[in-house]
Design a protein around this motif. Sequence first.
Motif, PDB file in Angstrom:
ATOM      1  N   ILE A 154       0.840  -1.198   0.000  1.00 42.19           N
ATOM      2  CA  ILE A 154       0.000   0.000   0.000  1.00 42.19           C
ATOM      3  C   ILE A 154       0.879   1.253   0.000  1.00 42.19           C
ATOM      4  O   ILE A 154       0.649   2.188  -0.762  1.00 42.19           O
ATOM      5  CB  ILE A 154      -0.950   0.001   1.217  1.00 42.19           C
ATOM      6  CG1 ILE A 154      -1.958  -1.128   1.097  1.00 42.19           C
ATOM      7  CG2 ILE A 154      -1.653   1.359   1.353  1.00 42.19           C
ATOM      8  CD1 ILE A 154      -2.726  -1.405   2.382  1.00 42.19           C
ATOM      9  N   GLY A 155       1.891   1.253   0.835  1.00 42.80           N
ATOM     10  CA  GLY A 155       2.801   2.393   0.883  1.00 42.80           C
ATOM     11  C   GLY A 155       3.532   2.605  -0.426  1.00 42.80           C
ATOM     12  O   GLY A 155       3.637   3.739  -0.915  1.00 42.80           O
ATOM     13  N   GLU A 156       4.031   1.518  -1.014  1.00 39.07           N
ATOM     14  CA  GLU A 156       4.730   1.632  -2.302  1.00 39.07           C
ATOM     15  C   GLU A 156       3.789   2.145  -3.385  1.00 39.07           C
ATOM     16  O   GLU A 156       4.161   2.982  -4.204  1.00 39.07           O
ATOM     17  CB  GLU A 156       5.339   0.287  -2.702  1.00 39.07           C
ATOM     18  CG  GLU A 156       6.438  -0.209  -1.787  1.00 39.07           C
ATOM     19  CD  GLU A 156       7.725   0.606  -1.846  1.00 39.07           C
ATOM     20  OE1 GLU A 156       7.844   1.549  -2.646  1.00 39.07           O
ATOM     21  OE2 GLU A 156       8.641   0.284  -1.054  1.00 39.07           O
ATOM     22  N   GLU A 157       2.548   1.661  -3.365  1.00 33.97           N
ATOM     23  CA  GLU A 157       1.567   2.119  -4.352  1.00 33.97           C
ATOM     24  C   GLU A 157       1.315   3.613  -4.196  1.00 33.97           C
ATOM     25  O   GLU A 157       1.288   4.360  -5.175  1.00 33.97           O
ATOM     26  CB  GLU A 157       0.268   1.331  -4.184  1.00 33.97           C
ATOM     27  CG  GLU A 157      -0.813   1.727  -5.166  1.00 33.97           C
ATOM     28  CD  GLU A 157      -2.105   0.962  -4.974  1.00 33.97           C
ATOM     29  OE1 GLU A 157      -3.030   1.221  -5.759  1.00 33.97           O
ATOM     30  OE2 GLU A 157      -2.204   0.125  -4.046  1.00 33.97           O
ATOM     31  N   ARG A 158       1.169   4.058  -2.974  1.00 29.46           N
ATOM     32  CA  ARG A 158       0.910   5.484  -2.719  1.00 29.46           C
ATOM     33  C   ARG A 158       2.078   6.352  -3.140  1.00 29.46           C
ATOM     34  O   ARG A 158       1.906   7.512  -3.491  1.00 29.46           O
ATOM     35  CB  ARG A 158       0.573   5.709  -1.255  1.00 29.46           C
ATOM     36  CG  ARG A 158      -0.770   5.095  -0.868  1.00 29.46           C
ATOM     37  CD  ARG A 158      -1.038   5.291   0.599  1.00 29.46           C
ATOM     38  NE  ARG A 158      -1.156   6.697   0.881  1.00 29.46           N
ATOM     39  CZ  ARG A 158      -2.284   7.311   1.176  1.00 29.46           C
ATOM     40  NH1 ARG A 158      -3.397   6.636   1.225  1.00 29.46           N
ATOM     41  NH2 ARG A 158      -2.296   8.604   1.433  1.00 29.46           N
ATOM     42  N   LEU A 159       3.287   5.787  -3.094  1.00 28.60           N
ATOM     43  CA  LEU A 159       4.475   6.524  -3.523  1.00 28.60           C
ATOM     44  C   LEU A 159       4.726   6.418  -5.026  1.00 28.60           C
ATOM     45  O   LEU A 159       5.673   6.995  -5.541  1.00 28.60           O
ATOM     46  CB  LEU A 159       5.713   6.019  -2.766  1.00 28.60           C
ATOM     47  CG  LEU A 159       5.719   6.360  -1.278  1.00 28.60           C
ATOM     48  CD1 LEU A 159       6.855   5.624  -0.578  1.00 28.60           C
ATOM     49  CD2 LEU A 159       5.853   7.859  -1.075  1.00 28.60           C
ATOM     50  N   GLY A 160       3.898   5.648  -5.727  1.00 29.97           N
ATOM     51  CA  GLY A 160       4.052   5.496  -7.168  1.00 29.97           C
ATOM     52  C   GLY A 160       5.040   4.418  -7.580  1.00 29.97           C
ATOM     53  O   GLY A 160       5.359   4.299  -8.752  1.00 29.97           O
ATOM     54  N   GLU A 161       5.508   3.621  -6.638  1.00 31.92           N
ATOM     55  CA  GLU A 161       6.437   2.517  -6.926  1.00 31.92           C
ATOM     56  C   GLU A 161       5.613   1.278  -7.255  1.00 31.92           C
ATOM     57  O   GLU A 161       5.526   0.325  -6.478  1.00 31.92           O
ATOM     58  CB  GLU A 161       7.367   2.272  -5.733  1.00 31.92           C
ATOM     59  CG  GLU A 161       8.235   3.453  -5.377  1.00 31.92           C
ATOM     60  CD  GLU A 161       9.259   3.781  -6.462  1.00 31.92           C
ATOM     61  OE1 GLU A 161       9.631   2.885  -7.244  1.00 31.92           O
ATOM     62  OE2 GLU A 161       9.679   4.952  -6.537  1.00 31.92           O
ATOM     63  N   LEU A 162       4.998   1.294  -8.436  1.00 30.33           N
ATOM     64  CA  LEU A 162       3.998   0.294  -8.776  1.00 30.33           C
ATOM     65  C   LEU A 162       4.575  -1.104  -9.001  1.00 30.33           C
ATOM     66  O   LEU A 162       3.926  -2.101  -8.668  1.00 30.33           O
ATOM     67  CB  LEU A 162       3.202   0.754  -9.994  1.00 30.33           C
ATOM     68  CG  LEU A 162       2.469   2.087  -9.811  1.00 30.33           C
ATOM     69  CD1 LEU A 162       1.696   2.451 -11.068  1.00 30.33           C
ATOM     70  CD2 LEU A 162       1.558   2.055  -8.593  1.00 30.33           C
ATOM     71  N   GLN A 163       5.763  -1.197  -9.552  1.00 29.99           N
ATOM     72  CA  GLN A 163       6.356  -2.518  -9.759  1.00 29.99           C
ATOM     73  C   GLN A 163       6.618  -3.191  -8.403  1.00 29.99           C
ATOM     74  O   GLN A 163       6.320  -4.363  -8.213  1.00 29.99           O
ATOM     75  CB  GLN A 163       7.651  -2.413 -10.559  1.00 29.99           C
ATOM     76  CG  GLN A 163       8.262  -3.763 -10.868  1.00 29.99           C
ATOM     77  CD  GLN A 163       9.444  -3.653 -11.809  1.00 29.99           C
ATOM     78  OE1 GLN A 163       9.690  -2.619 -12.414  1.00 29.99           O
ATOM     79  NE2 GLN A 163      10.177  -4.739 -11.951  1.00 29.99           N
ATOM     80  N   GLN A 164       7.176  -2.428  -7.473  1.00 29.98           N
ATOM     81  CA  GLN A 164       7.436  -2.947  -6.125  1.00 29.98           C
ATOM     82  C   GLN A 164       6.119  -3.284  -5.432  1.00 29.98           C
ATOM     83  O   GLN A 164       6.008  -4.315  -4.770  1.00 29.98           O
ATOM     84  CB  GLN A 164       8.239  -1.920  -5.315  1.00 29.98           C
ATOM     85  CG  GLN A 164       8.488  -2.310  -3.886  1.00 29.98           C
ATOM     86  CD  GLN A 164       9.523  -3.404  -3.709  1.00 29.98           C
ATOM     87  OE1 GLN A 164       9.948  -4.055  -4.658  1.00 29.98           O
ATOM     88  NE2 GLN A 164       9.918  -3.623  -2.482  1.00 29.98           N
ATOM     89  N   ALA A 165       5.119  -2.433  -5.588  1.00 34.68           N
ATOM     90  CA  ALA A 165       3.814  -2.682  -4.975  1.00 34.68           C
ATOM     91  C   ALA A 165       3.215  -3.980  -5.512  1.00 34.68           C
ATOM     92  O   ALA A 165       2.713  -4.802  -4.742  1.00 34.68           O
ATOM     93  CB  ALA A 165       2.863  -1.514  -5.233  1.00 34.68           C
ATOM     94  N   ALA A 166       3.289  -4.178  -6.817  1.00 37.90           N
ATOM     95  CA  ALA A 166       2.739  -5.402  -7.419  1.00 37.90           C
ATOM     96  C   ALA A 166       3.436  -6.641  -6.867  1.00 37.90           C
ATOM     97  O   ALA A 166       2.777  -7.632  -6.513  1.00 37.90           O
ATOM     98  CB  ALA A 166       2.862  -5.349  -8.940  1.00 37.90           C
TER      99      ALA A 166
END
Length: 167
Positions: free
Chosen positions: A32-44
């Motif tokens: 969730i944190g990575e997604e909010r920061l725009g780090e979508l590959q890491q979030a996925a």
Amino acid sequence: TSGRALLSTTLAHLKAVDDLPAMAGLQTNWAIGEERLGELQQAARLYEDGCALLGLQRLQRFEAWGRLALHDVCIARGDEPRAQTALQRARALFVAVGDARGVPYTDAKPALSAVKQPGTAASRGTCSWSYHALKSASAAGITFIANIISPPAPSTRVMSWPELISS
């Protein structure tokens, strides 16, 4: 110590003690944190890893919501096949556990994803906006957990989740 380093260290500790529920929770909340920061590959990657652990434990409702979040990330990354796989799995899990809210949400998701970005004024009042509000509450929870695991020094200001992870 950076937020990511703290979370990585915590995850290593959880792996060492074989705490699958905590590993799954940490990874999906970290996502969730990575997604909010725009780090979508890491979030996925974190959503997938966390959901895999939730599946091993047969925590189907939690896995379903994680797969739904993975769908959002994959849509944002332009990975439609992976997004659809995540959405189909989420729907199947919601059906399996009889989640009366999750099933209609997955049915509405493709239409919402095509026309609205989560959290924008255009999406306020939609299921997407509600879901992202829940994710914000979960992000606050991981900030709390991180501060329990490694309490800040008395003179240290407690950081929010986006501040923590990007530090």
